[in-house]
Design an enzyme around this catalytic site. Structure first.
Site, short mmCIF file in Angstrom:
data_model
loop_
_atom_site.label_atom_id
_atom_site.label_comp_id
_atom_site.label_asym_id
_atom_site.label_seq_id
_atom_site.Cartn_x
_atom_site.Cartn_y
_atom_site.Cartn_z
N ALA A 149 -6.78 -9.98 -7.80
CA ALA A 149 -8.13 -9.93 -8.38
C ALA A 149 -9.23 -10.24 -7.39
CB ALA A 149 -8.20 -10.87 -9.58
N ASP B 183 -4.51 10.49 -6.25
CA ASP B 183 -3.96 11.70 -5.64
C ASP B 183 -4.35 12.93 -6.46
OD1 ASP B 183 -2.34 10.15 -3.66
OD2 ASP B 183 -1.32 9.50 -5.47
N HIS C 217 4.34 8.14 -4.91
CA HIS C 217 3.04 7.96 -4.28
C HIS C 217 3.30 7.64 -2.80
CE1 HIS C 217 -1.15 6.89 -3.79
NE2 HIS C 217 -0.80 5.74 -3.28
#
Lengths: 374, 374
Positions: free
Chosen positions: A39, A186, A214
């Site tokens: 975060a 992508d 990926h």
């Protein structure tokens, strides 16, 4: 009153009772809890403000943000929480920060897992799989123990497909189809490149699938893609460009950006995370689909079962999805899909110790990390 | 087709003719052109994506973004433009990048002037005023020459009040009231601190004015502020806190953030820029107001004329505003306002060479830069 709670040293005067009483008098939707790991990083720094502003879940959906960081990043987490507070977002009802996933993931309905260790100098992909795999195994266990029973999990930290698989395997009580690996950036880049080549605005390009991992074995699919409703192959006649340059352009975009910009693509990654979530909570436009790395078991394409593989998905907008059946797969596409499948099966063998499936055997091919990614 | 155009080496296949023909067939609003300076910086990296997503100007308002950078930042500008392109925002119709304000500001309806030189080690405030003043003088001349005749100018680069004055003085053909210096982050932080102290959610706090300079002489006004419609002074009885700690907390927030976070408050600054723009293009809720650093000539409070001073504003939502007349000013508030006024008058004398008002005389008080700002 402060929205922020978390570690003792950062507990201000937040009172959840006061807030929830107040909420009961409103006609707004029930508060949803969203966890974000990594975060304090750059992607989250964009994403958290989108989640808090209502851009993702809509203008009538109050949100609670649960920020997961590391001991090292806790001061930065406090900083980002303070900035969220200073932004006065009316929908943001609560911010928690913490370093223990068993606390942070309590009752969350979405877990956006962005944090992952970057690859250090000289580190092999196998080492990276192991180091990050351990993080995602722990987070999977924590989700299994404390998250909402229907939590949707989106893994962004790389290698995201195999991290998502590890996370899923460690969370047997959560439906396997709730786990996603992000390939939406992508897809977005692929749409952009097709639009550029065809000379059309990018909203004319649809039905673009990213198949597979990926990584550099990913397959941006031009066979099923359309421009203004016509097959891309009828609009872009340059087959060599489609078969070679197109894929390369999509894959190298992040690397070009690093070169120019000196930073990774945090902003557009965060936009693509928003797109990916919105694709699950709004009905997919008729005839179109979107890409997400999801669990292959039961897939209609003949892709190996029990891996996380990016495929074509459609959603009714209920947070769930189904795989699209009516896609064409020719030999060219299938051969490429098989290469990405082989890579993911190899990655899976390499993390067997983390999925509870025996002893890891690492026979990974060369480096397939996308350029420009951490 | 690419949305991006700009320097020769970065001209891709953007065709504005094709786009505008397409636009004519749509029922959407007419494209608006928005310039952003310092476009490669962190604040812009948040802001540009908000402008492009429709969060600022609404879901039916196509936008063209004109990014102004420096020779040094041009590669980064290309990077941010590529990320915008990869984000597939349907409302984003054009991205231009450039280093010449006379090109970039052509026909713009909004100029968000974020770029400014940071203060180097050992640099006096007078030096900073001079260096940045020259930038804003040039940008004022460029706006005067080529921008829309009703361009709204929002200055964020520090020292923003005096930069806005310089810009305004160099743009005599643009209405003086179109120039704003951003004090909205201070207002947001003030609301947050009042909410924290009173133990209420921050949407219960309204009518908060920041008076004066965006510096440590700024005056967060608790006298006119309300919580749940009641005067803050009736809710928060701790007068010492209101008179001393409150102002300090607002002013030091940026410094605390830098300490914790290691970065300046780019995200919340960009949120406050969005708030500031939206306050001008949507009607102000009845009875409430917002703060903006605007031109004092003709003000109803007795503040010295011919400076840029943050005051209480209301808007019909037409991009324009009027000053709020019905505010109380007691001796405590007035004395503080006078100190900030004195500072701005001193800053003005210090940049007389840039406003066409003679020879600069710098008799500035000590350092009044807000902690945590560049």
């Amino acid at each position: 009153m402060s929205l922020i709670s978390g570690l003792d040293r950062f507990t201000l005067c937040f009172s959840s009772n006061l807030l929830s009483q107040e909420e009961e008098t409103k006609s707004w939707k029930k508060l949803i809890k969203i966890a974000v790991s990594g975060a304090a990083g750059m992607i989250s720094n964009h994403l958290l403000f989108k989640l808090a502003s209502g851009e993702v879940f809509g203008p009538d959906q109050p949100v609670a943000l649960k920020l997961l960081g590391s001991e090292r990043s806790i001061q930065a987490l406090e900083g980002v929480a303070m900035e969220l507070e200073d932004s006065l977002f009316p929908l943001l009802r609560e911010v928690n920060i913490g370093i223990d996933p068993y606390e942070v993931f309590q009752d969350v309905e979405w877990a956006l897992l962005i944090g992952a260790k970057p690859r250090g100098p000289g580190m092999e992909r196998a080492d990276l799989l192991d180091i990050n795999g351990q993080i995602f195994a722990e987070q999977g266990k924590a989700l299994n123990a404390v998250a909402s029973r229907n939590v949707k999990v989106m893994v962004v930290g790389n290698p995201c497909n195999t991290n998502a698989l590890i996370c899923m395997k460690n969370a047997p009580d959560i439906p396997a189809k709730n786990f996603h690996a992000l390939t939406r950036l992508d897809e977005n880049r692929a749409k952009c490149q097709l639009a550029l080549k065809a000379g059309v605005f990018y909203d004319k390009v649809s039905n673009v699938t990213i198949w597979g991992n990926h990584s550099t074995t990913q397959v941006p699919d031009f066979l099923n893609a359309t421009i203004n409703g016509l097959p891309v192959t009828e609009i872009i006649k340059d087959r060599k460009w489609l078969e070679e340059e197109f894929t390369e352009k999509v894959q190298k975009r992040g690397g070009v950006l690093i070169q120019k910009w000196g930073r990774s693509s945090a902003a557009s990654t965060s936009v693509s995370i928003v797109d990916a979530i919105r694709s699950l909570i709004t009905p997919t436009p008729k005839g179109d689909w979107f890409s997400s790395g999801v669990y292959t078991t039961g897939n209609p394409y003949g892709i190996a079962e029990d891996i996380i593989f990016s495929m074509a998905c459609r959603s009714k907008g209920d947070g769930d999805y189904e795989l699209v059946k009516d896609v064409m797969i020719d030999d060219f596409l299938w051969n490429r899909i098989k290469k990405s499948e082989a890579e993911l099966l190899a990655e899976k063998r390499c993390v067997a110790h983390l999925t509870g499936e025996g002893i890891a055997v690492c026979d990974l091919p060369g480096d397939t990390m996308l350029p420009g990614e951490m």
